[in-house]
Motif scaffolding. Structure first.
Motif, PDB file in Angstrom:
ATOM      1  N   ASN A 105      14.530  49.026  48.683  1.00  0.00           N
ATOM      2  CA  ASN A 105      13.948  48.401  49.854  1.00  0.00           C
ATOM      3  C   ASN A 105      14.434  46.964  49.957  1.00  0.00           C
ATOM      4  OD1 ASN A 105      12.290  50.565  50.763  1.00  0.00           O
ATOM      5  ND2 ASN A 105      10.818  50.107  49.152  1.00  0.00           N
ATOM      6  N   GLY A 106      14.445  46.436  51.176  1.00  0.00           N
ATOM      7  CA  GLY A 106      14.703  45.024  51.360  1.00  0.00           C
ATOM      8  C   GLY A 106      16.166  44.645  51.278  1.00  0.00           C
ATOM      9  N   LEU A 107      16.397  43.385  50.941  1.00  0.00           N
ATOM     10  CA  LEU A 107      17.735  42.814  50.971  1.00  0.00           C
ATOM     11  C   LEU A 107      18.170  42.308  49.596  1.00  0.00           C
ATOM     12  CD1 LEU A 107      17.357  40.604  54.193  1.00  0.00           C
ATOM     13  CD2 LEU A 107      18.277  42.933  54.037  1.00  0.00           C
ATOM     14  N   GLY A 108      19.474  42.341  49.342  1.00  0.00           N
ATOM     15  CA  GLY A 108      20.052  41.643  48.198  1.00  0.00           C
ATOM     16  C   GLY A 108      20.321  42.453  46.962  1.00  0.00           C
ATOM     17  N   SER A 109      19.769  43.658  46.842  1.00  0.00           N
ATOM     18  CA  SER A 109      19.918  44.412  45.592  1.00  0.00           C
ATOM     19  C   SER A 109      21.366  44.825  45.332  1.00  0.00           C
ATOM     20  CB  SER A 109      19.024  45.653  45.613  1.00  0.00           C
ATOM     21  OG  SER A 109      17.668  45.295  45.609  1.00  0.00           O
ATOM     22  N   ALA A 110      22.070  45.249  46.359  1.00  0.00           N
ATOM     23  CA  ALA A 110      23.443  45.716  46.169  1.00  0.00           C
ATOM     24  C   ALA A 110      24.333  44.615  45.613  1.00  0.00           C
ATOM     25  CB  ALA A 110      24.013  46.244  47.479  1.00  0.00           C
ATOM     26  N   ALA A 115      27.550  42.706  40.979  1.00  0.00           N
ATOM     27  CA  ALA A 115      27.883  41.666  40.011  1.00  0.00           C
ATOM     28  C   ALA A 115      27.966  42.207  38.589  1.00  0.00           C
ATOM     29  CB  ALA A 115      26.851  40.539  40.084  1.00  0.00           C
ATOM     30  N   ILE A 116      27.334  43.347  38.347  1.00  0.00           N
ATOM     31  CA  ILE A 116      27.294  43.916  37.000  1.00  0.00           C
ATOM     32  C   ILE A 116      28.301  45.036  36.816  1.00  0.00           C
ATOM     33  CG2 ILE A 116      25.824  45.226  35.382  1.00  0.00           C
ATOM     34  CD1 ILE A 116      23.450  43.587  36.537  1.00  0.00           C
ATOM     35  N   ILE A 117      28.420  45.938  37.794  1.00  0.00           N
ATOM     36  CA  ILE A 117      29.305  47.102  37.614  1.00  0.00           C
ATOM     37  C   ILE A 117      30.570  47.018  38.468  1.00  0.00           C
ATOM     38  CG2 ILE A 117      27.364  48.595  37.037  1.00  0.00           C
ATOM     39  CD1 ILE A 117      27.703  49.864  39.840  1.00  0.00           C
ATOM     40  N   GLY A 118      30.703  45.972  39.279  1.00  0.00           N
ATOM     41  CA  GLY A 118      31.834  45.887  40.179  1.00  0.00           C
ATOM     42  C   GLY A 118      31.520  46.558  41.504  1.00  0.00           C
ATOM     43  N   SER A 119      32.439  46.428  42.436  1.00  0.00           N
ATOM     44  CA  SER A 119      32.178  46.900  43.794  1.00  0.00           C
ATOM     45  C   SER A 119      33.020  48.098  44.209  1.00  0.00           C
ATOM     46  CB  SER A 119      32.420  45.758  44.788  1.00  0.00           C
ATOM     47  OG  SER A 119      33.758  45.285  44.685  1.00  0.00           O
ATOM     48  N   ARG A 154      31.937  47.813  49.581  1.00  0.00           N
ATOM     49  CA  ARG A 154      33.152  47.061  49.879  1.00  0.00           C
ATOM     50  C   ARG A 154      34.381  47.954  49.867  1.00  0.00           C
ATOM     51  NH1 ARG A 154      32.994  41.676  46.868  1.00  0.00           N
ATOM     52  NH2 ARG A 154      31.236  41.450  48.321  1.00  0.00           N
ATOM     53  N   GLU A 155      34.805  48.399  48.656  1.00  0.00           N
ATOM     54  CA  GLU A 155      36.097  49.086  48.553  1.00  0.00           C
ATOM     55  C   GLU A 155      36.012  50.602  48.436  1.00  0.00           C
ATOM     56  OE1 GLU A 155      35.204  46.771  46.071  1.00  0.00           O
ATOM     57  OE2 GLU A 155      36.735  45.214  45.981  1.00  0.00           O
ATOM     58  N   LEU A 156      34.822  51.174  48.316  1.00  0.00           N
ATOM     59  CA  LEU A 156      34.715  52.616  48.119  1.00  0.00           C
ATOM     60  C   LEU A 156      35.352  53.361  49.288  1.00  0.00           C
ATOM     61  CD1 LEU A 156      33.445  54.835  46.251  1.00  0.00           C
ATOM     62  CD2 LEU A 156      31.509  54.831  47.831  1.00  0.00           C
ATOM     63  N   PRO A 157      36.339  54.225  49.006  1.00  0.00           N
ATOM     64  CA  PRO A 157      37.001  54.945  50.104  1.00  0.00           C
ATOM     65  C   PRO A 157      36.030  55.833  50.872  1.00  0.00           C
ATOM     66  CG  PRO A 157      38.295  55.089  48.080  1.00  0.00           C
ATOM     67  CD  PRO A 157      36.961  54.508  47.703  1.00  0.00           C
ATOM     68  N   ARG A 158      36.335  56.025  52.145  1.00  0.00           N
ATOM     69  CA  ARG A 158      35.470  56.818  53.015  1.00  0.00           C
ATOM     70  C   ARG A 158      35.292  58.246  52.490  1.00  0.00           C
ATOM     71  NH1 ARG A 158      32.138  55.690  57.613  1.00  0.00           N
ATOM     72  NH2 ARG A 158      31.860  57.636  58.749  1.00  0.00           N
ATOM     73  N   GLU A 159      36.387  58.831  51.942  1.00  0.00           N
ATOM     74  CA  GLU A 159      36.281  60.202  51.454  1.00  0.00           C
ATOM     75  C   GLU A 159      35.358  60.296  50.239  1.00  0.00           C
ATOM     76  OE1 GLU A 159      40.406  58.643  50.071  1.00  0.00           O
ATOM     77  OE2 GLU A 159      39.076  58.455  51.817  1.00  0.00           O
TER      78      GLU A 159
END
Length: 308
Positions: A105-110, A115-119, A154-159
């Motif tokens: 819920n809410g904002l900021g968690s992602a 910051a810990i596992i990369g994007s 951010r970078e996760l491919p659409r597929e």
């Protein structure tokens, strides 16, 4: 069949886990709730509500990710204030093809998860209209399953994003993929801020808040302030009349008790900072007054100070 790990197998996470396991996936649940772990391991996980009624045996249910190994899909379904610990525990589950969906819920968690596992393997998830609860250990109930949305952080491919969503769809959920994740998150947030704080303070269900003129005045004002902040932040909301939209969605789960109300009844820390508090924070930053959300946050924090 996919190998799925749900980190945060509380009310919502248990619904996800149960329906995915029932669909034939290998599902591992992780929660710190010892009574829930013991009940699920002894008797299976029962999930009932709008989806039906079934009891399943998960591949595992435990307090840690140790021994699970790499998963195809990792769902971080903890409360917003626990995401850093959850993300750290997920490191050993992530391989080159893993999709990690963080759903809070809410904002900021992602941002904190990234910051810990990369994007590069990360997706943002938004769910709503479930009204999930755990009436007793080993049992999860849900009133609905209206909204399941995903977008690439951010970078996760659409597929790959679509492949993660397909696991949900195979379990009976209807998903929608978004390119504009700000729109996705804020369209859920305007409903969260309406009912989370108001139900928490009044003890009412969502339907009772809608039906009571005084409670609805507070709820709708919280939502209207969120809409104003979203507008100032240039976030697109494609829901028609936002307040009517919130009322309509809430009306589909009238018996639901939001998690903030459940947390208060159990004398646990709530997510008020991430939900109503985020509107106050962003409103101040953008010069948008948020007096109703400010008062709701202050009252909930005052209540929590008596038991935390």
């Amino acid at each position: 069949m996919a190998k799925v790990t749900i980190i945060g197998a509380g009310a919502m996470g248990s619904v996800y886990a149960g329906l995915m396991q029932y669909a034939g996936h290998e599902v591992h649940g992780v929660t710190l709730w010892e009574d829930h772990i013991n009940a699920v391991n002894a008797n299976g996980l029962r999930v009932h509500g709008i989806s039906g009624d079934r009891t399943v045996r998960l591949a595992s249910m435990s307090a840690s990710t140790e021994g699970i190994g790499r998963s195809d899909l990792v769902v971080i379904a903890t409360k917003s204030f626990d995401v850093e610990a959850a993300a750290a525990s997920a490191r050993g589950l992530i391989g080159p093809g893993t999709v990690v969906q963080t759903i809070q819920n809410g904002l900021g968690s992602a941002d904190r998860v990234a910051a810990i596992i990369g994007s590069d393997r990360l997706a943002i998830g938004v769910v709503g209209g479930f009204g999930a609860s755990v009436p007793e250990p080993g049992v999860a109930h849900h009133n609905g399953m209206e909204m399941i949305r995903f977008g690439s952080y951010r970078e996760l491919p659409r597929e790959d994003l679509a492949a993660g969503a397909q696991v949900w769809e195979s379990a009976g959920f209807t998903t929608r993929l978004f390119d504009d994740t700000a729109q996705m998150v804020w369209e859920k947030l305007i409903m969260n801020v309406a009912f989370s704080g108001t139900c928490c303070l009044t003890g009412m269900t969502i339907g009772q808040v809608i039906a009571d003129p005084d409670a609805w005045r507070v709820a709708s004002a919280c939502s209207a302030e969120a809409v104003a902040v979203a507008s100032a932040a240039e976030v697109t909301l494609d829901v028609g009349d936002p307040i009517r939209h919130v009322r309509t969605l809430g009306g589909k789960i009238p018996d639901a008790r939001p998690s903030m109300l459940i947390d208060a009844s159990l004398r646990r820390r709530s997510e008020v900072d991430a939900i109503n508090g985020s509107i106050s924070t962003f409103g101040e930053r953008l010069g948008v007054p948020t007096p109703t959300n400010d008062v709701v946050v202050a009252l909930i924090k005052a209540r929590e100070s008596t038991y935390l």
